[in-house]
Design an enzyme around this catalytic site. Sequence first.
Site, mmCIF file in Angstrom:
data_model
loop_
_atom_site.group_PDB
_atom_site.id
_atom_site.type_symbol
_atom_site.label_atom_id
_atom_site.label_comp_id
_atom_site.label_asym_id
_atom_site.label_seq_id
_atom_site.Cartn_x
_atom_site.Cartn_y
_atom_site.Cartn_z
ATOM 1 C CB ALA A 14 -5.250 1.320 10.629
ATOM 2 C CG PHE B 140 -3.467 -2.703 8.975
ATOM 3 C CD1 PHE B 140 -2.660 -3.434 8.834
ATOM 4 C CD2 PHE B 140 -3.484 -2.176 10.475
ATOM 5 C CE1 PHE B 140 -1.477 -3.860 9.644
ATOM 6 C CE2 PHE B 140 -2.461 -2.400 11.170
ATOM 7 C CZ PHE B 140 -1.388 -3.267 10.670
ATOM 8 C CG PHE C 279 4.220 -9.103 -5.987
ATOM 9 C CD1 PHE C 279 5.206 -9.536 -5.198
ATOM 10 C CD2 PHE C 279 3.327 -8.228 -5.757
ATOM 11 C CE1 PHE C 279 5.035 -8.964 -3.926
ATOM 12 C CE2 PHE C 279 2.943 -7.527 -4.517
ATOM 13 C CZ PHE C 279 4.009 -8.058 -3.427
ATOM 14 C CE LYS D 199 2.183 -3.133 8.112
ATOM 15 N NZ LYS D 199 3.057 -2.223 7.595
ATOM 16 C CD1 TRP E 156 8.783 -3.611 -4.845
ATOM 17 C CD2 TRP E 156 9.495 -4.479 -6.607
ATOM 18 N NE1 TRP E 156 9.750 -4.196 -4.554
ATOM 19 C CE2 TRP E 156 10.311 -4.748 -5.395
ATOM 20 C CE3 TRP E 156 9.722 -5.071 -7.884
ATOM 21 C CZ2 TRP E 156 11.274 -5.790 -5.328
ATOM 22 C CZ3 TRP E 156 10.946 -5.829 -7.921
ATOM 23 C CH2 TRP E 156 11.765 -6.243 -6.714
ATOM 24 C CE LYS F 91 -2.851 0.011 3.396
ATOM 25 N NZ LYS F 91 -1.733 0.715 4.395
ATOM 26 N NE ARG G 214 -0.441 4.902 8.734
ATOM 27 C CZ ARG G 214 -0.563 3.699 8.868
ATOM 28 N NH1 ARG G 214 -0.910 3.434 10.050
ATOM 29 N NH2 ARG G 214 -0.200 2.701 7.931
ATOM 30 C CB THR H 235 5.267 -0.189 -2.462
ATOM 31 O OG1 THR H 235 5.882 -0.586 -1.433
ATOM 32 C CG2 THR H 235 5.858 -0.011 -3.755
#
Length: 561
Positions: free
Chosen positions: A278, A306, A386, A110, A414, A76, A99, A78
Amino acid sequence: MTTHAPLSDIEIARAATAQPIEEIALKLDIPAKEVVRYGNDKAKIKLSHIETLQNKPDGKLILVTAITPTPAGEGKTTTTVGLGDGLNKIGKNAMICIREPSLGPCFGMKGGAAGGGHAQVIPMEDINLHFTGDFHAISAANNLLAAMIDNHIYWDNTTGLDTRRITWRRVMDMNDRSLRQITTSQGGVANGYPREGGFDITPASEVMACFCLATDLKDLRRRLGQILVGFTRDRTAVYARDILADGPMTALLKDAMMPNLVQTLEHNPAFIHGGPFANIAHGCNTVIATKTALKMADYVITEAGFGADLGAEKFFDIKCRKAGLAPHAAVLVATIRALKMHGGVAKADLGTENVPAVEKGLSNLKRHVENLRKFGVKEVVAINRFPTDTDAEIQCVIEECEKLGVRAIEATHWANGGAGTTALAQHVVDLVDGTDSTFRTLYNDDISLWTKIQTVAQEIYGASEIVADKKIRDQIKHFQDQGFGHYPVCIAKTQYSFSTDPNLKGVPTDHVVPIREVRLSNGAEFLLVVCGDIMTMPGLPRVPAANSIEVDEEGLVQGLF
């Protein structure tokens, strides 16, 4: 699809040449004298400069959110960075607001939160570690209040605060389950009155929420002053201002209130400011950063933590409600890997093509799209591609989204940075340009707190009902009767499912949401509702990321990313 050498995120970041932060500031028309430098590549923007922008028109606000997260990762942040770069790539004046990462996930499971691949904000090591010290200031302000509470009781307790009814907890920015419940002031009379206490992680602190929702220093002090710290024997509320804590707490946060300016790998400006989780808090960066960005750019891309059932709902129902923000669109991030997991595929098998599993997992995505539409915002699905994804799997998502009436666009940020999101960026522009926001909140202020909790659980989570024991129901009624019924609700629950059971993937329905605890966050002006087994102080996993982190002979951090 264009690919790059398999460099790690930190290798990509270290290979980048950052522009001096003053040059990034000039792109936002911020003169050098209004920039407080933290080295060459990060800075804070003076509040005095921000005050001069108030009469400027606002840009368009776009939220990046995601489907229900899985251990496979959705990317997210990214995507937020990549979309910001993509908008600039097609000639738009755009910036991002995200954030600040917490140290807890960095050393836990994480990992960091500065994007990834060729869609990152830099300097990523600084951002993921101590950055400009904002988190430390928030922890200090929180714990100063705790110290002043115990000191107030030790000397004279003029407020009559009952040591059995103190609600304020200490915090630290680390995962440490052993501190969830503690006994303080042991060792004799000189150390005070022994009582039960505990720690939360800093992103769960109400000080963090006050910090992120305050519009200026005056509003911050007001919010800090009205933090509920406990009750007297006759159940009279005692607030932080009653023990004169609001002034010194504000002093600790004075510099932290200035938004942090950094840059993406493509030298586009980014504010990184504030960092509540969150799943246990409201999950949004600061109001002051978002509102300032809207005065500086035509398009502001922000994110909420999230999945959309947590972050987006709280962004809309808490942050936007309180700050008077009207977002124009939402970008829902999905990955083939996550869709497969929601379709029943084990993590070890995600590299194998499985179109039926993707199709089955799309039920989760569809539910999030339906939920976003309840807020009146336009939506688009970003497929964060991906290398293991196949064309057939991507096409399955695109076709199923067409049936829903929502566009799904492949994004390769990415691997390719902003060039990989130009199609997504152009569609976002087409969605929001020339139109007014039709945003609405899920519920009105004037319905009861219980009904608000029930509305979120049923409308967003798909629950059949909410349940709580009599003690919890009585607490909610007490807060309602005491005049706090107009507050929104901030529900703390697992991020891994629409339900409170992290093992229920896809779209569970007719489940029950059990309320374990409620806390009045009077400074943040919402009711925190803790559900299921969620903890406001996480623990480290069996094999934490910290096990692999070290500093090499050249003084470089290894193993963090």
